[in-house]
Motif scaffolding. Sequence first.
Motif, PDB file in Angstrom:
ATOM      1  N   PHE A 125       9.811  10.141   9.179  1.00 43.24           N
ATOM      2  CA  PHE A 125       9.173   8.863   8.676  1.00 43.24           C
ATOM      3  C   PHE A 125       9.460   7.667   9.838  1.00 43.24           C
ATOM      4  O   PHE A 125      10.628   7.615  10.330  1.00 43.24           O
ATOM      5  CB  PHE A 125       9.887   8.152   7.523  1.00 43.24           C
ATOM      6  CG  PHE A 125       9.498   6.819   7.058  1.00 43.24           C
ATOM      7  CD1 PHE A 125       8.403   6.526   6.544  1.00 43.24           C
ATOM      8  CD2 PHE A 125      10.378   5.861   7.446  1.00 43.24           C
ATOM      9  CE1 PHE A 125       7.790   5.455   6.334  1.00 43.24           C
ATOM     10  CE2 PHE A 125      10.154   4.565   6.854  1.00 43.24           C
ATOM     11  CZ  PHE A 125       8.780   4.266   6.621  1.00 43.24           C
ATOM     12  N   TRP A 126       8.465   6.933   9.963  1.00 44.94           N
ATOM     13  CA  TRP A 126       8.485   5.832  10.885  1.00 44.94           C
ATOM     14  C   TRP A 126       7.477   4.870  10.457  1.00 44.94           C
ATOM     15  O   TRP A 126       6.115   5.088  10.448  1.00 44.94           O
ATOM     16  CB  TRP A 126       8.555   6.016  12.470  1.00 44.94           C
ATOM     17  CG  TRP A 126       8.401   4.875  13.483  1.00 44.94           C
ATOM     18  CD1 TRP A 126       7.304   4.452  14.102  1.00 44.94           C
ATOM     19  CD2 TRP A 126       9.483   3.724  13.454  1.00 44.94           C
ATOM     20  NE1 TRP A 126       7.785   3.320  14.909  1.00 44.94           N
ATOM     21  CE2 TRP A 126       8.965   2.937  14.607  1.00 44.94           C
ATOM     22  CE3 TRP A 126      10.815   3.879  13.028  1.00 44.94           C
ATOM     23  CZ2 TRP A 126       9.726   1.777  15.202  1.00 44.94           C
ATOM     24  CZ3 TRP A 126      11.400   2.597  13.543  1.00 44.94           C
ATOM     25  CH2 TRP A 126      11.028   1.893  14.574  1.00 44.94           C
ATOM     26  N   PRO A 127       7.754   3.621  10.185  1.00 48.86           N
ATOM     27  CA  PRO A 127       6.730   2.654   9.542  1.00 48.86           C
ATOM     28  C   PRO A 127       5.446   2.578  10.320  1.00 48.86           C
ATOM     29  O   PRO A 127       4.441   2.120   9.851  1.00 48.86           O
ATOM     30  CB  PRO A 127       7.264   1.307   9.221  1.00 48.86           C
ATOM     31  CG  PRO A 127       8.618   1.444   9.968  1.00 48.86           C
ATOM     32  CD  PRO A 127       8.908   2.881   9.985  1.00 48.86           C
ATOM     33  N   GLY A 176       0.668  -1.294  -0.065  1.00 49.78           N
ATOM     34  CA  GLY A 176      -0.092  -0.001  -0.076  1.00 49.78           C
ATOM     35  C   GLY A 176       0.930   1.164  -0.069  1.00 49.78           C
ATOM     36  O   GLY A 176       2.113   1.231  -0.108  1.00 49.78           O
ATOM     37  N   LEU A 177       0.170   2.374   0.055  1.00 52.30           N
ATOM     38  CA  LEU A 177       0.738   3.752   0.041  1.00 52.30           C
ATOM     39  C   LEU A 177       1.257   4.187   1.561  1.00 52.30           C
ATOM     40  O   LEU A 177       0.341   4.333   2.317  1.00 52.30           O
ATOM     41  CB  LEU A 177       0.008   4.600  -0.692  1.00 52.30           C
ATOM     42  CG  LEU A 177       0.366   6.011  -0.995  1.00 52.30           C
ATOM     43  CD1 LEU A 177       1.496   6.032  -2.051  1.00 52.30           C
ATOM     44  CD2 LEU A 177      -0.857   6.919  -1.412  1.00 52.30           C
ATOM     45  N   ARG A 178       2.554   4.364   1.507  1.00 51.02           N
ATOM     46  CA  ARG A 178       2.850   5.166   2.989  1.00 51.02           C
ATOM     47  C   ARG A 178       2.213   6.510   3.067  1.00 51.02           C
ATOM     48  O   ARG A 178       2.067   7.219   2.113  1.00 51.02           O
ATOM     49  CB  ARG A 178       4.344   5.274   3.199  1.00 51.02           C
ATOM     50  CG  ARG A 178       5.051   3.902   3.096  1.00 51.02           C
ATOM     51  CD  ARG A 178       6.575   3.958   3.269  1.00 51.02           C
ATOM     52  NE  ARG A 178       7.393   2.842   3.475  1.00 51.02           N
ATOM     53  CZ  ARG A 178       8.174   2.407   2.480  1.00 51.02           C
ATOM     54  NH1 ARG A 178       8.298   3.275   1.170  1.00 51.02           N
ATOM     55  NH2 ARG A 178       8.694   1.299   2.639  1.00 51.02           N
ATOM     56  N   THR A 179       1.757   6.924   4.151  1.00 53.43           N
ATOM     57  CA  THR A 179       1.278   8.023   4.439  1.00 53.43           C
ATOM     58  C   THR A 179       2.550   9.424   4.351  1.00 53.43           C
ATOM     59  O   THR A 179       2.178  10.361   4.244  1.00 53.43           O
ATOM     60  CB  THR A 179       0.725   8.219   5.840  1.00 53.43           C
ATOM     61  OG1 THR A 179       1.711   7.451   6.712  1.00 53.43           O
ATOM     62  CG2 THR A 179      -0.432   7.501   5.935  1.00 53.43           C
ATOM     63  N   LEU A 180       3.698   8.876   4.749  1.00 53.30           N
ATOM     64  CA  LEU A 180       4.755   9.829   4.736  1.00 53.30           C
ATOM     65  C   LEU A 180       5.909   9.123   4.042  1.00 53.30           C
ATOM     66  O   LEU A 180       6.373   7.993   4.074  1.00 53.30           O
ATOM     67  CB  LEU A 180       5.061  10.300   6.029  1.00 53.30           C
ATOM     68  CG  LEU A 180       6.258  11.288   6.303  1.00 53.30           C
ATOM     69  CD1 LEU A 180       6.020  12.613   5.683  1.00 53.30           C
ATOM     70  CD2 LEU A 180       7.017  11.547   7.639  1.00 53.30           C
ATOM     71  N   SER A 181       6.658   9.865   2.966  1.00 49.39           N
ATOM     72  CA  SER A 181       7.800   9.298   2.383  1.00 49.39           C
ATOM     73  C   SER A 181       8.941   8.890   3.201  1.00 49.39           C
ATOM     74  O   SER A 181       9.249   9.543   4.168  1.00 49.39           O
ATOM     75  CB  SER A 181       8.455  10.424   1.564  1.00 49.39           C
ATOM     76  OG  SER A 181       9.515   9.917   0.617  1.00 49.39           O
ATOM     77  N   HIS A 201       0.186   8.666  11.406  1.00 50.85           N
ATOM     78  CA  HIS A 201       0.316   9.220  10.113  1.00 50.85           C
ATOM     79  C   HIS A 201       1.611   9.577   9.272  1.00 50.85           C
ATOM     80  O   HIS A 201       1.741  10.553   8.330  1.00 50.85           O
ATOM     81  CB  HIS A 201      -0.582  10.522  10.299  1.00 50.85           C
ATOM     82  CG  HIS A 201      -2.195  10.295  10.746  1.00 50.85           C
ATOM     83  ND1 HIS A 201      -2.764  11.121  11.519  1.00 50.85           N
ATOM     84  CD2 HIS A 201      -2.949   9.606   9.816  1.00 50.85           C
ATOM     85  CE1 HIS A 201      -4.063  10.909  11.790  1.00 50.85           C
ATOM     86  NE2 HIS A 201      -4.091   9.912  10.494  1.00 50.85           N
ATOM     87  N   GLY A 202       2.634   8.978  10.059  1.00 47.63           N
ATOM     88  CA  GLY A 202       4.052   9.461   9.665  1.00 47.63           C
ATOM     89  C   GLY A 202       4.710   8.165   8.745  1.00 47.63           C
ATOM     90  O   GLY A 202       5.919   8.163   9.274  1.00 47.63           O
ATOM     91  N   GLY A 203       4.119   7.240   8.374  1.00 46.26           N
ATOM     92  CA  GLY A 203       4.769   6.234   7.457  1.00 46.26           C
ATOM     93  C   GLY A 203       3.971   4.801   7.536  1.00 46.26           C
ATOM     94  O   GLY A 203       4.356   3.934   6.769  1.00 46.26           O
ATOM     95  N   SER A 204       2.914   5.105   8.190  1.00 47.29           N
ATOM     96  CA  SER A 204       2.070   3.655   8.009  1.00 47.29           C
ATOM     97  C   SER A 204       1.357   3.916   6.707  1.00 47.29           C
ATOM     98  O   SER A 204       1.250   4.679   6.045  1.00 47.29           O
ATOM     99  CB  SER A 204       1.244   3.839   9.204  1.00 47.29           C
ATOM    100  OG  SER A 204       0.447   4.751   9.193  1.00 47.29           O
ATOM    101  N   VAL A 205       0.676   2.827   6.423  1.00 47.55           N
ATOM    102  CA  VAL A 205      -0.238   2.622   5.402  1.00 47.55           C
ATOM    103  C   VAL A 205      -1.606   2.537   5.860  1.00 47.55           C
ATOM    104  O   VAL A 205      -2.173   1.661   6.638  1.00 47.55           O
ATOM    105  CB  VAL A 205       0.114   1.389   4.606  1.00 47.55           C
ATOM    106  CG1 VAL A 205      -1.090   0.917   3.379  1.00 47.55           C
ATOM    107  CG2 VAL A 205       1.677   1.338   4.023  1.00 47.55           C
ATOM    108  N   TRP A 206      -2.420   3.353   5.172  1.00 44.86           N
ATOM    109  CA  TRP A 206      -3.872   3.545   5.427  1.00 44.86           C
ATOM    110  C   TRP A 206      -4.816   2.977   4.107  1.00 44.86           C
ATOM    111  O   TRP A 206      -4.525   3.285   3.141  1.00 44.86           O
ATOM    112  CB  TRP A 206      -4.418   4.766   5.805  1.00 44.86           C
ATOM    113  CG  TRP A 206      -4.012   5.260   7.051  1.00 44.86           C
ATOM    114  CD1 TRP A 206      -2.778   5.546   7.730  1.00 44.86           C
ATOM    115  CD2 TRP A 206      -4.692   5.470   8.336  1.00 44.86           C
ATOM    116  NE1 TRP A 206      -2.995   5.840   9.016  1.00 44.86           N
ATOM    117  CE2 TRP A 206      -4.178   6.050   9.363  1.00 44.86           C
ATOM    118  CE3 TRP A 206      -6.229   5.523   8.455  1.00 44.86           C
ATOM    119  CZ2 TRP A 206      -4.768   6.434  10.648  1.00 44.86           C
ATOM    120  CZ3 TRP A 206      -6.783   5.953   9.524  1.00 44.86           C
ATOM    121  CH2 TRP A 206      -6.033   6.395  10.728  1.00 44.86           C
TER     122      TRP A 206
END
Length: 674
Positions: A579-581, A568-573, A585-590
Amino acid sequence: MTETAAHPRPADQRDGAADPAGTEHRTRTDDQASTEHPGLQPFLAAETVVLRAPAQAWSSDDGTMGRAAVHGFYLGDVRLVDELTLTVDGRVPETVATVAVDASTLRVESLLRGVDDRGADPGVRLSVLRSVDVGGMRDRLTVTSRLDRELTLTVALALRPDAAPLELVKAGLPGGRPDDVTVAGDGARASWTSDGVAVSLDAAGVDGGAGGAVQHDGTRLVATWRLVVPPRASASVALALTASRPSPVVAGVAGPLAWAAPDPAPRDDRLARWLDRAHDDLAALRLTTADEPGDVFYAAGAPWFFTLFGRDSIWAARFTLPLDRTVAAGTLRALARLQGTASVPDTAEQPGKVMHELRQQTLTIPGEGVSLPPLYYGTVDATPLWVCLLHDAWRWGLPDAEVEALLPAAEAALAWMRDSGDSDGDGLLEYVDETGHGLANQGWKDSGDSVQWRDGRLAEGPIALCEVQAYAYEAAVHGADLLDHFGREGGAAWRAWAARLRDRFRASFWVSDAAGAYPAIALDAAKRPVDTVTSNLGHLLGTGLLDEHEEALVAARLVSPELAAGFGLRTLSSDAAGFWPLSYHGGSVWTHDTAVAVSGLARAGFDDEARSLAEGLLAAAPSFDHRMPELHSGDDRGEVPSPVPYPASCRPQAWSAAAAVAVWAATHDVAPPR
């Protein structure tokens, strides 16, 4: 999103014990409950839920409650029971299988080796069928024996009444206890009141069998049955919990959810399974406002968001339009009835504004300085999204009469964008919390650290989000289309307003890095473009805000390895300092966020890119039994064999479930007929 203050602002089994109630080793004491990870949001990923909004039951996979902070039976925003344990002849059954029959029904299969004969094959089993409806929970316990002798067993279910407000459970803090627990004169029933919710327990017999005896030990209610199981036969007992609240703000919906069959049928079995699970979950998430039971909408998600949320309910209804327009119509009408009519700073209400969330009472978030009134309007995007949903529902066949009845609300929503949403008159929509106790960020990424510079610094508001400008542009243009179609004035003025917004966006939001140009996530208080690369870009596509060249630049960014995680698409590059996976809202996938990008890519003609991101979600789906959660980690697919769960992720989540329809429509060339 629906994470109203759940995300902080930056800032075993023992066998054979003579414990008929089963409470010694399977529950926490009050002291343990209050000190185990105090002040931390409960983890959800390993827990089991059955639900029918506004009721839900969270447990371990064996059906017992009490070993995790979220466990319990809830109605709306209050937990009514926080522990439930089971023994048969003083022993804990040995669970061998747990099967979700559907979103509202769970079956747990266990063995009773303590009463069995010796031998390799199990001869006595226990089946627990748990079902949840809009006002209660029922556990039916069935013992089946292949033995040639009769069994006489003592079955004991112990539960602890609770009265914890949902916000305290969510904050990992203890709540109150009901002080009016009463056992009825027949000895088979009990009752109590939890934060205004009346609760009753019924241990009467089933199928003509003997009823149970209920006792209250001062802390727990213990229902005990003497169960006689004939040779090579079965026998059952049951416990039912029912709950009701006087004057609720929302009510549940019984009956099936009618979707049209997907046509064409999904080509990918993973998508077919996701669609089936989504249909089941969304049926269980349906609610109405109590005063208008005919207008159905989707509750945002379990466990924290069992109510109407403007943004979430709109997106879920919008995603599912290809298969059903009735929920979209109900959502539009429910929100229109609550549309703002005056300027009320304490609730963030403004004329024409669409609300953010509806609660039974004030929602106070411990330790965060957040206190939201029961009807709260602190969102910048729900209002333009409402207009977009009305237009899309019309294109998908919502009858003209129903659309026309909502045009006054649409005109008020459009006027809000111009008069209040653009608070400083610069032609863009922005937000700021003026109350001091509302949400710091009011887009879908509403955690306190969601808008940050590439170097990790937080942006200062008022904030103008890039995707909100896209929603506003689309709302203005499509709102104009509706006004023209129905012979109302204003279409030309709104197209001119949209054109000015488009020019302002192009002049203000575009920035560059080594990979080229891209839109910033936002403008800060000084109107500087906040330069992080984020998934918000996906929301711009297909809205008309960008030209073809600009859309091509955004499409390339969305499938870059820094944003496309493979699941999926990361919330943050991944090249941003913040960034932290596993950042909310700073690297996870929604799931829904990726689905918005997939839909936008398809609408803009980037089919290969749309399929690439869709494949990421489909690759993730089997890891979650095709019930896609609110979010999961943004780890790279090349580094982990399956997506890592975000441990506090809600599930089921309406827009994550509904995203299945959006992905199907985008990858199967499904378009509205009008």
